[in-house]
Structure formats: C-alpha cells, structure tokens
Write an enzyme that holds these catalytic residues in place. Sequence first.
Site, short mmCIF file in Angstrom:
data_model
loop_
_atom_site.label_atom_id
_atom_site.label_comp_id
_atom_site.label_asym_id
_atom_site.label_seq_id
_atom_site.Cartn_x
_atom_site.Cartn_y
_atom_site.Cartn_z
N LYS A 12 98.72 -0.78 133.65
CA LYS A 12 99.43 -1.00 132.39
C LYS A 12 100.94 -1.16 132.61
O LYS A 12 101.47 -0.83 133.68
CB LYS A 12 99.13 0.18 131.45
CG LYS A 12 97.67 0.26 130.98
CD LYS A 12 97.51 1.41 129.99
CE LYS A 12 96.08 1.50 129.44
NZ LYS A 12 95.95 2.61 128.45
N TYR A 52 91.43 -4.78 122.52
CA TYR A 52 91.22 -3.40 122.06
C TYR A 52 90.55 -3.33 120.69
O TYR A 52 90.69 -2.35 119.98
CB TYR A 52 92.56 -2.65 122.03
CG TYR A 52 92.93 -1.95 123.32
CD1 TYR A 52 92.03 -1.10 123.97
CD2 TYR A 52 94.20 -2.09 123.87
CE1 TYR A 52 92.38 -0.43 125.14
CE2 TYR A 52 94.55 -1.43 125.05
CZ TYR A 52 93.64 -0.60 125.67
OH TYR A 52 93.99 0.08 126.82
N PHE A 60 96.24 4.78 116.13
CA PHE A 60 97.14 4.36 117.21
C PHE A 60 96.98 2.88 117.60
O PHE A 60 97.64 2.41 118.53
CB PHE A 60 96.93 5.25 118.45
CG PHE A 60 95.52 5.29 118.99
CD1 PHE A 60 95.03 4.29 119.83
CD2 PHE A 60 94.66 6.34 118.66
CE1 PHE A 60 93.74 4.33 120.33
CE2 PHE A 60 93.36 6.38 119.17
CZ PHE A 60 92.91 5.37 120.00
N ARG A 88 86.29 5.88 136.05
CA ARG A 88 86.71 6.77 134.95
C ARG A 88 87.10 8.14 135.50
O ARG A 88 88.09 8.73 135.07
CB ARG A 88 85.58 6.92 133.92
CG ARG A 88 85.20 5.65 133.17
CD ARG A 88 86.22 5.19 132.19
NE ARG A 88 86.54 6.19 131.18
CZ ARG A 88 87.34 5.97 130.14
NH1 ARG A 88 87.91 4.77 129.97
NH2 ARG A 88 87.61 6.91 129.28
N THR A 94 92.33 10.69 129.30
CA THR A 94 93.24 9.78 128.60
C THR A 94 94.65 10.36 128.52
O THR A 94 95.63 9.65 128.72
CB THR A 94 92.71 9.53 127.16
OG1 THR A 94 91.35 9.10 127.26
CG2 THR A 94 93.52 8.48 126.45
N ARG A 105 95.92 9.17 136.48
CA ARG A 105 96.73 9.49 135.30
C ARG A 105 97.53 10.77 135.50
O ARG A 105 98.66 10.89 135.01
CB ARG A 105 95.84 9.56 134.06
CG ARG A 105 95.47 8.15 133.57
CD ARG A 105 94.37 8.15 132.56
NE ARG A 105 94.28 6.87 131.86
CZ ARG A 105 93.30 6.57 131.01
NH1 ARG A 105 92.34 7.45 130.76
NH2 ARG A 105 93.28 5.40 130.41
N ASN A 115 99.70 5.76 129.89
CA ASN A 115 98.88 6.49 130.86
C ASN A 115 98.47 5.63 132.06
O ASN A 115 97.49 5.93 132.75
CB ASN A 115 97.69 7.14 130.17
CG ASN A 115 96.82 6.13 129.44
OD1 ASN A 115 97.00 4.92 129.59
ND2 ASN A 115 95.87 6.61 128.66
N HIS A 118 93.88 1.38 132.64
CA HIS A 118 92.71 1.24 131.78
C HIS A 118 91.49 1.08 132.68
O HIS A 118 91.58 0.47 133.74
CB HIS A 118 92.83 -0.02 130.90
CG HIS A 118 91.53 -0.39 130.24
ND1 HIS A 118 91.12 0.17 129.05
CD2 HIS A 118 90.52 -1.22 130.65
CE1 HIS A 118 89.91 -0.32 128.75
NE2 HIS A 118 89.53 -1.16 129.70
N GLU A 129 84.77 -6.96 129.00
CA GLU A 129 86.18 -6.94 129.41
C GLU A 129 86.44 -7.87 130.61
O GLU A 129 87.49 -8.51 130.69
CB GLU A 129 86.59 -5.50 129.73
CG GLU A 129 86.61 -4.63 128.48
CD GLU A 129 86.96 -3.17 128.74
OE1 GLU A 129 86.99 -2.40 127.78
OE2 GLU A 129 87.22 -2.81 129.92
N1 UDP Z 1 95.66 6.09 122.97
C1 UDP Z 1 96.79 6.50 122.31
N2 UDP Z 1 96.70 7.62 121.49
C2 UDP Z 1 95.54 8.32 121.36
C3 UDP Z 1 94.40 7.87 122.04
C4 UDP Z 1 94.49 6.75 122.84
O1 UDP Z 1 97.85 5.90 122.42
O2 UDP Z 1 95.52 9.31 120.64
C5 UDP Z 1 95.75 4.89 123.82
C6 UDP Z 1 95.77 5.21 125.31
O3 UDP Z 1 96.65 4.30 125.95
C7 UDP Z 1 94.35 4.94 125.73
C8 UDP Z 1 93.97 3.77 124.83
O4 UDP Z 1 94.62 4.06 123.60
O5 UDP Z 1 94.28 4.66 127.11
C9 UDP Z 1 92.50 3.60 124.57
O6 UDP Z 1 91.97 4.82 124.09
P1 UDP Z 1 90.61 5.39 124.64
O7 UDP Z 1 90.20 6.51 123.76
O8 UDP Z 1 89.64 4.27 124.85
O9 UDP Z 1 91.05 6.03 126.07
P2 UDP Z 1 90.72 5.58 127.55
O10 UDP Z 1 89.37 4.93 127.56
O11 UDP Z 1 91.81 4.62 127.97
O12 UDP Z 1 90.77 6.84 128.36
MG MG Z 2 88.59 3.43 126.40
#
Ligand code: UDP
Ligand code: MG
Length: 136
Positions: A12, A52, A60, A88, A94, A105, A115, A118, A129
Amino acid sequence: MSNIEQTLSIIKPDAVERNLEEQIKTIFKDNGFVILKEKKLKLEKNEAEQFYKVHETKPFYNDLCEYLSSGTIIVMVLERENAIKYNRDLMGATDPNKAKDGTIRKLFGKSIDKNSVHGSDSPENAKTEIDFFFKN
Ligand code: UDP
Ligand code: MG
C-alpha cells in the site's frame, strides 16, 4: 494433498512511500512465495472504490478508497502452498497494534488504515482480485 494457490498482495501507499518494497518482497520470498506477476501503478479513486466494493457500506469506505488511490502501489500475484491463509497469517491483524510479532503489519504498519499490505481473504476473492489487476 498439495494445495498450491495464488493470492493477490498489495504493498500500500504508506509502505511504497517509505521504500519498503524490497524488504516486504524479501519476506514473501523467504516464506516460500513465488512472485508470479507484479506491477506498480496508481489507482484512480473510482478504481479503488471498485476494488474495495465489498466494504461499500462500511463507515471507513470513503477514507479507505481515498487512501488506496493516494499514491503508488505494488500489486503482486503470490503463489505457494495454501497461499491465501499463509499470507493472511504473515500479514498479521488489520490493526498493526494487534498484530503478532514478526508479521508484516507489526513490523511496518503505522495504523489500522495505513497498514502497509493487502491480502486476499478467500479463494473466491483471490480470483476476483487477481482478475481485477491482471486480466487484459
Ligand atoms: N480499515 C480501516 N478502518 C477499519 C477497518 C479497516 O481503515 O476500521 C481499512 C484497512 O486499511 C484494511 C482495509 O480497510 O486493511 C480493509 O478492511 P478489512 O476488514 O478487509 O481488513 P484486511 O482484510 O485488510 O485485514
Ligand atoms: Mg479484507
């Protein structure tokens, strides 16, 4: 039985900005991932919104799409055994503050939004994706 999978990884903007590309790729390679495809690009806001879309009802969503389209990103197709789950786990939670030691992360993430990486979260989403970035 072997279960070779491909997953989509994105470095990112916050991580590209801090020149973490090579360090993050080294972590992937040291963990047995092969980088099958990669490209460096900058998304338009509407493209980030499409990528997204699963999050479109989340509070968010707008900030997330602004952020993902705010700078250069590196998108990669990573391959290895159980790539989706393995990536993952390697990425960590996250929220970098909640991520386990040694995860990407935890090492590099600055906040829940910035973070650093992705990773696809299911075989279905991995396919969607990968197609999003690499289907001609
Ligand atoms: N995100 C955020 N605030 C939140 C949750 C998620 O800004 O409270 C952002 C964060 O960059 C995250 C992305 O949205 O990586 C996608 O969220 P997801 O829950 O899919 O998390 P990930 O799969 O990336 O761990
Ligand atoms: Mg996700």
